[in-house]
Design a protein around this motif. Structure first.
Motif, short mmCIF file in Angstrom:
data_model
loop_
_atom_site.label_atom_id
_atom_site.label_comp_id
_atom_site.label_asym_id
_atom_site.label_seq_id
_atom_site.Cartn_x
_atom_site.Cartn_y
_atom_site.Cartn_z
N ASP A 1 3.27 -1.40 4.14
CA ASP A 1 3.14 0.00 3.78
C ASP A 1 4.44 0.48 3.13
O ASP A 1 5.50 0.47 3.75
N THR B 1 -4.83 2.21 -2.77
CA THR B 1 -4.74 1.54 -1.47
C THR B 1 -6.13 1.13 -0.99
O THR B 1 -6.32 0.01 -0.49
N THR C 1 0.82 -1.21 0.00
CA THR C 1 0.00 0.00 0.00
C THR C 1 0.86 1.26 0.00
O THR C 1 2.05 1.23 0.32
N ASN C 2 0.22 2.38 -0.35
CA ASN C 2 0.80 3.72 -0.21
C ASN C 2 2.17 3.88 -0.89
O ASN C 2 3.09 4.47 -0.33
#
Length: 540
Positions: free
Chosen positions: A51, A36, A6-7
């Motif tokens: 992350d 995300t 994610t991100n």
């Protein structure tokens, strides 16, 4: 899902150059790419969430031409990279002997010296230089290019090589004014030394492989095209294949192998074919790749084969290790048996020979998607540059070669030939398929350094100031493509890897910086934060 990232800033390297934020992986495969928020909806109880904290994610790097086993083998030898004199060479070898308490009579190997980096006299070492190290241990030191070795007098004694020994076709060992060997062996004559060295066991070979793969994962590399068959003294390719097979069965093969099969004569190739080996035979971790052929040497050693004499040594045009007929017979046999061909060609004469053999084979047995290619393709002219596109041949380039070569090209071949050499941008503009590699252990497989040199046309010290032949600079996108999709194309695998798209293998690398949006001078300093192979973290 097994893993959700994610991100991030995910450069997918798809045809549209999509930049995404998140990705979901399951069973080694990319299942979804998007935001995300979208990816987190796919989360299950056992899903790992990572992350990326805004960092840049790229497809895993593919070094399209290197020598994995030889690199691992070099880690067991004296490291001679960067030495500045024969005296320093002797000191390093002597220290290695003392530090490792090497017994008398045992072979000592070293690799990495380059006489052009010597201060003072820029010459090859000789037996007499190495004799100062030891008179009781046979010693062999290999030039960085791998095309020249030097041995001491004890080694010549053990090898039973003297003034009566016959020269080798496609190579030579140097003689002094009295007809005695100086200890210098070039091209095919190197085999007189290598063929008589102790052969590592299967377990030792696997150790070499594991150590090499570990270092490559640290560099973000998830796939390699690797020439291994003649890396070890016995040149027994079945041992290489066995070692890779056992590593895979032990779940320790943390890199995808496309084996570039060096088979130097027609009998070896026919035996290989008779055993049923063909290009693309294998699975997603290990595949048989092209027939690898070696027909000239290196520019630094003046053994690359040129059409006209070397500008700084008019007495030589380099060395060819095969005749036109021998080369054609090998290429044609491979081509007729659905085996891709990758031919080592540094000098223009070598490439003329290679293209002639490929063209004749294609005329006899037409095949559009052959993906034959030239490895290194350095000293080119306009005819050769056009021939790549005409024959749809792949250009296997090594951007990191600029680090040394820009300093010697004009001396070796003159200004006129220099202008059309290492012409990567011209190749791209002509629509030639390029793929990037390192030729490790000849040069480092650090991909960030390779991209930096492709984009700046400078060495790692930032020279020359405006770049060497600056009109041949690649863009960052072109360089990254060469290390990702270019390598996948060279192995017929562009549909399963090389970009971060749904249903492709989850091979990727996390960088410390966004190389598309930083000063190009800083690219070489970008760190690898994580490497993922098939959804599994293999380096962090």
């Amino acid at each position: 899902m097994d893993l959700i990232l994610t991100n991030g800033k995910i450069y997918t390297m798809d045809k549209n150059r999509t930049v995404a934020e998140a990705m979901a992986v399951e069973d080694h495969i990319i299942r979804a790419v998007g935001s995300t928020e979208e990816m987190l909806k796919l989360k299950k109880d056992n899903t790992i969430i990572y992350d990326l904290e805004g960092k840049t994610l790229l497809p895993g790097f593919n070094d399209s031409h290197m020598h994995l086993v030889n690199y691992g083998y070099s880690l067991t030898q004296v490291n001679l990279i960067g030495i500045s004199s024969i005296e320093e060479l002797n000191k390093r070898v002597s220290y290695f002997i003392d530090e490792n308490k090497i017994e008398e009579g045992r072979w000592i190997r070293g690799r990495g010296w380059n006489q052009d980096y010597f201060t003072g006299e820029k010459r090859f070492p000789s037996r007499y230089d190495l004799d100062k190290i030891s008179a009781t241990n046979p010693i062999v030191v290999t030039r960085a290019c791998g095309h020249v070795v030097v041995v001491n007098s004890k080694a010549l004694e053990v090898l039973n090589i003297g003034k009566e020994t016959e020269q080798i076709e496609g190579g030579q060992f140097d003689l002094d004014e009295n007809g005695e060997p100086t200890g210098v062996f070039r091209e095919n004559a190197v085999g007189l030394v290598y063929d008589n060295l102790p052969t590592p066991t299967i377990e030792e070979i696997k150790d070499m492989m594991r150590n090499a793969i570990r270092d490559m994962n640290k560099a973000g590399i998830t796939s390699v095209g690797t020439d291994d068959f003649e890396a070890l003294p016995d040149r027994n390719y079945e041992n290489i294949l066995k070692a890779y097979k056992e590593l895979k069965e032990e779940n320790k093969l943390n890199i995808r192998i496309y084996e570039q099969c060096l088979l130097s004569n027609i009998d070896k190739l026919q035996g290989f074919i008779d055993k049923g080996y063909r290009t693309s035979m294998g699975d997603n971790l290990f595949k048989i790749g092209p027939l690898k052929l070696l027909i000239d040497g290196s520019l630094g050693a003046r053994t690359a084969a040129l059409m006209k004499p070397y500008s700084d040594d008019p007495n030589t045009v380099g060395i060819t290790t095969a005749t036109d007929k021998e080369l054609y017979n090998l290429v044609d046999l491979a081509h007729r048996n659905n085996i891709q061909v990758a031919i080592h060609g540094i000098g223009d004469k070598a490439m003329y020979m290679a293209f002639s053999a490929i063209e004749k084979s294609l005329k006899n047995s037409p095949k559009e998607n052959h993906r034959h290619g030239i490895v290194h393709c350095q000293i080119t002219d306009e005819y050769l540059l056009d021939k790549f596109k005409e024959l749809n041949a792949i250009a296997y380039i090594q951007p990191i070669f600029l680090d040394y070569d820009w300093k010697i090209v004009r001396d070796r071949v003159g200004e006129a030939r220099e202008k059309t050499s290492y012409n990567w941008k011209t190749m791209v503009n002509k629509g030639v398929a390029i793929t990037c590699g390192s030729d490790s252990p000849v040069e480092t497989f650090d991909v960030m350094k390779g991209i930096y040199e492709a984009v700046t046309r400078k060495d790692l010290d930032g020279n020359p100031k405006d770049g060497w032949l600056p009109e041949q600079k690649l863009t960052v996108d072109e360089a990254v493509y060469g290390y990702t999709m270019g390598g996948a194309y060279a192995s017929f695998e562009e549909d399963i890897k090389g970009s971060l798209e749904v249903d492709k293998l989850a091979d990727m690398v996390l960088l410390s910086e966004d190389i598309f949006n930083i000063d190009e001078e800083d690219i070489k300093n970008v760190d690898i934060h994580m490497t993922i192979l098939g959804g599994k973290i293999v380096y962090i």
